[in-house]
Design an enzyme around this catalytic site. Structure first.
Site, PDB file in Angstrom:
ATOM      1  N   GLY A  61       0.841  -1.195   0.150  1.00 19.21           N
ATOM      2  CA  GLY A  61      -0.001   0.118  -0.014  1.00 19.21           C
ATOM      3  C   GLY A  61       0.903   1.303   0.046  1.00 19.21           C
ATOM      4  O   GLY A  61       2.031   1.332   0.531  1.00 19.21           O
ATOM      5  N   GLN A  66       2.984   9.952   1.329  1.00 20.32           N
ATOM      6  CA  GLN A  66       4.053   9.393   1.181  1.00 20.32           C
ATOM      7  C   GLN A  66       4.949  10.002  -0.055  1.00 20.32           C
ATOM      8  O   GLN A  66       6.241   9.642   0.140  1.00 20.32           O
ATOM      9  CB  GLN A  66       3.923   8.167   1.097  1.00 20.32           C
ATOM     10  CG  GLN A  66       3.561   7.470   2.363  1.00 20.32           C
ATOM     11  CD  GLN A  66       3.258   5.973   2.637  1.00 20.32           C
ATOM     12  OE1 GLN A  66       2.297   5.256   2.334  1.00 20.32           O
ATOM     13  NE2 GLN A  66       4.406   5.315   3.239  1.00 20.32           N
ATOM     14  N   CYS A 108       5.775  -0.220   7.081  1.00 22.12           N
ATOM     15  CA  CYS A 108       5.341   1.079   6.411  1.00 22.12           C
ATOM     16  C   CYS A 108       6.532   1.625   5.579  1.00 22.12           C
ATOM     17  O   CYS A 108       7.864   1.479   5.913  1.00 22.12           O
ATOM     18  CB  CYS A 108       5.169   2.130   7.308  1.00 22.12           C
ATOM     19  SG  CYS A 108       4.635   3.884   6.555  1.00 22.12           S
ATOM     20  N   LEU A 109       6.346   1.958   4.057  1.00 23.67           N
ATOM     21  CA  LEU A 109       7.507   2.024   3.249  1.00 23.67           C
ATOM     22  C   LEU A 109       8.190   3.527   3.925  1.00 23.67           C
ATOM     23  O   LEU A 109       9.232   3.743   3.351  1.00 23.67           O
ATOM     24  CB  LEU A 109       6.981   2.288   1.852  1.00 23.67           C
ATOM     25  CG  LEU A 109       6.363   1.251   1.258  1.00 23.67           C
ATOM     26  CD1 LEU A 109       5.726   1.269  -0.005  1.00 23.67           C
ATOM     27  CD2 LEU A 109       7.603   0.050   1.121  1.00 23.67           C
ATOM     28  N   HIS A 150      -4.384   1.437   7.509  1.00 22.66           N
ATOM     29  CA  HIS A 150      -3.071   1.796   7.584  1.00 22.66           C
ATOM     30  C   HIS A 150      -2.733   3.185   6.737  1.00 22.66           C
ATOM     31  O   HIS A 150      -2.395   4.049   6.912  1.00 22.66           O
ATOM     32  CB  HIS A 150      -1.892   0.837   7.372  1.00 22.66           C
ATOM     33  CG  HIS A 150      -0.539   1.251   7.015  1.00 22.66           C
ATOM     34  ND1 HIS A 150       0.267   0.757   8.299  1.00 22.66           N
ATOM     35  CD2 HIS A 150       0.076   2.249   6.360  1.00 22.66           C
ATOM     36  CE1 HIS A 150       1.517   1.409   7.980  1.00 22.66           C
ATOM     37  NE2 HIS A 150       1.270   2.116   6.792  1.00 22.66           N
ATOM     38  N   GLU A 151      -3.443   2.632   5.504  1.00 19.43           N
ATOM     39  CA  GLU A 151      -3.254   3.980   4.367  1.00 19.43           C
ATOM     40  C   GLU A 151      -4.291   5.042   4.663  1.00 19.43           C
ATOM     41  O   GLU A 151      -3.814   6.271   4.313  1.00 19.43           O
ATOM     42  CB  GLU A 151      -3.488   3.148   3.032  1.00 19.43           C
ATOM     43  CG  GLU A 151      -2.662   2.094   2.600  1.00 19.43           C
ATOM     44  CD  GLU A 151      -0.965   2.561   2.874  1.00 19.43           C
ATOM     45  OE1 GLU A 151      -0.636   3.470   2.564  1.00 19.43           O
ATOM     46  OE2 GLU A 151      -0.461   1.358   3.074  1.00 19.43           O
ATOM     47  N   HIS A 154      -2.549   7.645   6.850  1.00 17.81           N
ATOM     48  CA  HIS A 154      -1.742   8.409   6.218  1.00 17.81           C
ATOM     49  C   HIS A 154      -2.535   9.633   5.765  1.00 17.81           C
ATOM     50  O   HIS A 154      -1.952  10.946   5.830  1.00 17.81           O
ATOM     51  CB  HIS A 154      -1.045   7.758   5.058  1.00 17.81           C
ATOM     52  CG  HIS A 154       0.141   6.997   5.299  1.00 17.81           C
ATOM     53  ND1 HIS A 154       1.402   7.297   5.971  1.00 17.81           N
ATOM     54  CD2 HIS A 154       0.415   5.446   5.292  1.00 17.81           C
ATOM     55  CE1 HIS A 154       2.174   6.607   6.309  1.00 17.81           C
ATOM     56  NE2 HIS A 154       1.595   5.251   5.697  1.00 17.81           N
TER      57      HIS A 154
HETATM   58 NI    NI Z   1       2.507   3.303   5.642  1.00 15.91          NI
END
Ligand code: NI
Length: 184
Positions: A61, A66, A108-109, A150-151, A154
């Protein structure tokens, strides 16, 4: 979110571009996001770039903040390496129902190589627009529900670190500051 599987071989389009993924504590990860007024060609191009960036990472995701874009949109693909890709695009998402609890070890990226247990709802119902600008409603559980929550966080500047206890939060925060310093 981070994909645990190894690098995927995905077919990519020449027009797509891999964007730089911002790492914590970049302030843009905390920036307020704006609803997408219309699903324009620019928004569709951003969606394609985000999908390409997510697959290249690889991740399951990626949310617009991000990659430094303050729009309410994210992409998810939880397909495993041996499954066909299953890209899902969520524009102006709204989680309208949550039920139950589950704990998933999340990555998480924006926090490379860090994974921590996070408690989320087991099942969520989300309403959003797809990349064609068409509304849809989806009820998801398991990993897809985790990824959606999660997304979606963000988009409100909420990061996985905010779900940790005070001690773990401090450890992760210090580790990320140290890396930022080491990387100049
Ligand atoms: Ni993330």
């Amino acid at each position: 979110m981070l994909k645990s599987a190894q690098l995927l071989n995905r077919v990519s389009n020449d027009d797509m571009a891999i964007r730089t993924i911002l790492h914590y504590p970049d302030p843009l990860l905390r920036a307020k996001t704006e609803p997408v007024a219309a699903v324009t060609p620019d928004i569709r191009a951003l969606v394609e770039d985000m999908a390409e960036t997510m697959y290249a990472a690889p991740g399951v995701g990626l949310a617009a903040p991000q990659v430094g874009e303050s729009h309410r949109l994210f992409v998810i693909d939880i397909a495993t390496e041996d499954e066909p890709s299953d890209l899902r695009v969520f524009i102006n998402p709204e989680i309208v129902n949550k039920e139950g609890d589950q704990v998933w070890c999340e990555g998480c990226l924006s926090f490379p190589e860090i994974s921590e247990d996070v408690q989320r709802a087991e099942t969520v119902t989300v309403r959003a627009l797809n990349q064609a600008g068409e509304p849809f409603e989806l009820t998801a559980d398991g990993l897809l529900a985790v990824a959606i929550q999660h997304e979606n966080d963000h988009l409100d500047g909420i990061l996985m670190i905010d779900h940790l206890g005070v001690i773990k939060r401090r450890i992760v925060h210090r580790e990320m500051l140290k890396r930022q310093k080491d990387n100049g």
